[in-house]
Design a protein around this motif. Sequence first.
Motif, PDB file in Angstrom:
ATOM      1  N   VAL A  92       6.229 -40.944  -6.611  1.00  0.00           N
ATOM      2  CA  VAL A  92       5.696 -40.783  -5.252  1.00  0.00           C
ATOM      3  C   VAL A  92       4.218 -40.404  -5.375  1.00  0.00           C
ATOM      4  CG1 VAL A  92       5.860 -39.571  -3.045  1.00  0.00           C
ATOM      5  CG2 VAL A  92       7.936 -40.011  -4.386  1.00  0.00           C
ATOM      6  N   GLU A 118      -0.366 -48.729   3.810  1.00  0.00           N
ATOM      7  CA  GLU A 118      -0.098 -50.158   3.628  1.00  0.00           C
ATOM      8  C   GLU A 118      -0.315 -50.573   2.168  1.00  0.00           C
ATOM      9  OE1 GLU A 118      -2.407 -53.990   5.208  1.00  0.00           O
ATOM     10  OE2 GLU A 118      -1.594 -52.742   6.817  1.00  0.00           O
ATOM     11  N   SER A 121       2.535 -49.324   0.041  1.00  0.00           N
ATOM     12  CA  SER A 121       3.704 -50.167   0.256  1.00  0.00           C
ATOM     13  C   SER A 121       3.570 -51.474  -0.527  1.00  0.00           C
ATOM     14  CB  SER A 121       3.869 -50.469   1.749  1.00  0.00           C
ATOM     15  OG  SER A 121       4.973 -51.311   1.974  1.00  0.00           O
ATOM     16  N   GLY A 124       4.452 -51.261  -4.040  1.00  0.00           N
ATOM     17  CA  GLY A 124       5.858 -51.019  -4.335  1.00  0.00           C
ATOM     18  C   GLY A 124       6.338 -49.586  -4.195  1.00  0.00           C
ATOM     19  N   TYR A 125       5.500 -48.706  -3.654  1.00  0.00           N
ATOM     20  CA  TYR A 125       5.920 -47.312  -3.467  1.00  0.00           C
ATOM     21  C   TYR A 125       6.680 -47.182  -2.158  1.00  0.00           C
ATOM     22  CZ  TYR A 125       2.644 -46.369  -7.225  1.00  0.00           C
ATOM     23  OH  TYR A 125       1.988 -46.376  -8.424  1.00  0.00           O
ATOM     24  N   ALA A 126       7.814 -46.520  -2.195  1.00  0.00           N
ATOM     25  CA  ALA A 126       8.642 -46.352  -1.003  1.00  0.00           C
ATOM     26  C   ALA A 126       8.161 -45.201  -0.128  1.00  0.00           C
ATOM     27  CB  ALA A 126      10.104 -46.115  -1.400  1.00  0.00           C
ATOM     28  N   ARG A 127       7.500 -44.213  -0.771  1.00  0.00           N
ATOM     29  CA  ARG A 127       7.021 -43.046  -0.036  1.00  0.00           C
ATOM     30  C   ARG A 127       5.643 -42.658  -0.558  1.00  0.00           C
ATOM     31  NH1 ARG A 127      10.976 -38.333  -0.980  1.00  0.00           N
ATOM     32  NH2 ARG A 127      10.837 -39.104  -3.107  1.00  0.00           N
ATOM     33  N   ARG A 161       5.797 -39.595   3.998  1.00  0.00           N
ATOM     34  CA  ARG A 161       6.034 -40.729   4.894  1.00  0.00           C
ATOM     35  C   ARG A 161       6.607 -41.880   4.089  1.00  0.00           C
ATOM     36  NH1 ARG A 161       4.422 -45.581   6.787  1.00  0.00           N
ATOM     37  NH2 ARG A 161       3.949 -45.867   8.982  1.00  0.00           N
ATOM     38  N   ARG A 162       7.567 -42.550   4.666  1.00  0.00           N
ATOM     39  CA  ARG A 162       8.057 -43.803   4.069  1.00  0.00           C
ATOM     40  C   ARG A 162       6.991 -44.854   4.315  1.00  0.00           C
ATOM     41  NH1 ARG A 162      12.503 -43.503   1.751  1.00  0.00           N
ATOM     42  NH2 ARG A 162      14.152 -42.082   2.305  1.00  0.00           N
ATOM     43  N   THR A 163       6.810 -45.739   3.356  1.00  0.00           N
ATOM     44  CA  THR A 163       5.744 -46.730   3.498  1.00  0.00           C
ATOM     45  C   THR A 163       6.210 -48.010   4.163  1.00  0.00           C
ATOM     46  OG1 THR A 163       6.144 -47.635   1.300  1.00  0.00           O
ATOM     47  CG2 THR A 163       4.508 -45.870   1.476  1.00  0.00           C
ATOM     48  N   GLY A 164       7.496 -48.272   4.119  1.00  0.00           N
ATOM     49  CA  GLY A 164       7.996 -49.538   4.674  1.00  0.00           C
ATOM     50  C   GLY A 164       8.448 -49.445   6.090  1.00  0.00           C
TER      51      GLY A 164
END
Length: 164
Positions: A92, A118, A121, A124-127, A161-164
Amino acid sequence: MFSGFSTRRATQPDAVFLGDMLVEAANWRAGGVRPRHEVLTSADHRRYLAGWKRAADEGLIAVGDDGVPVGAAWYRMLPQNEPGFGYVGAGVPELIIGVHPLWRARGVGRTLLRGIVELASAQGYARISLSVERDNFARNLYRSEGFNVTAEGLMRDTMVRRTG
């Protein structure tokens, strides 16, 4: 009156400007007076910039229409044995953001924040995480952009924060 601004990806030569923005972030309060050398050499802050630009480092620079940089947002992957203020776990990235005081409250921070989320994301990072002092006005910006408090400290909180 201020002109507009645009953003671009941060590169290795931007390290000096990132240092300026790290100092701005550390001295966010009106009248913040910690000297540049003190901020940049402190163990708490140097981890966010030392050796910029490593393979996993990414960032954005906000540049005024006159070509002068006015703000930056970047993230780093910090190891568990040297965590930053906003460390939440391996994989993360931790976000740092700074905006020149004359450019605050003009959309620069929000634009940088949206762009760096953005970018994370796309990488490839989810958060993505950050740390913010409780009385920092930027806390409202982070909340409005989907960051949630995941850990409370004495004076600062970790937000994710979630990126997706």
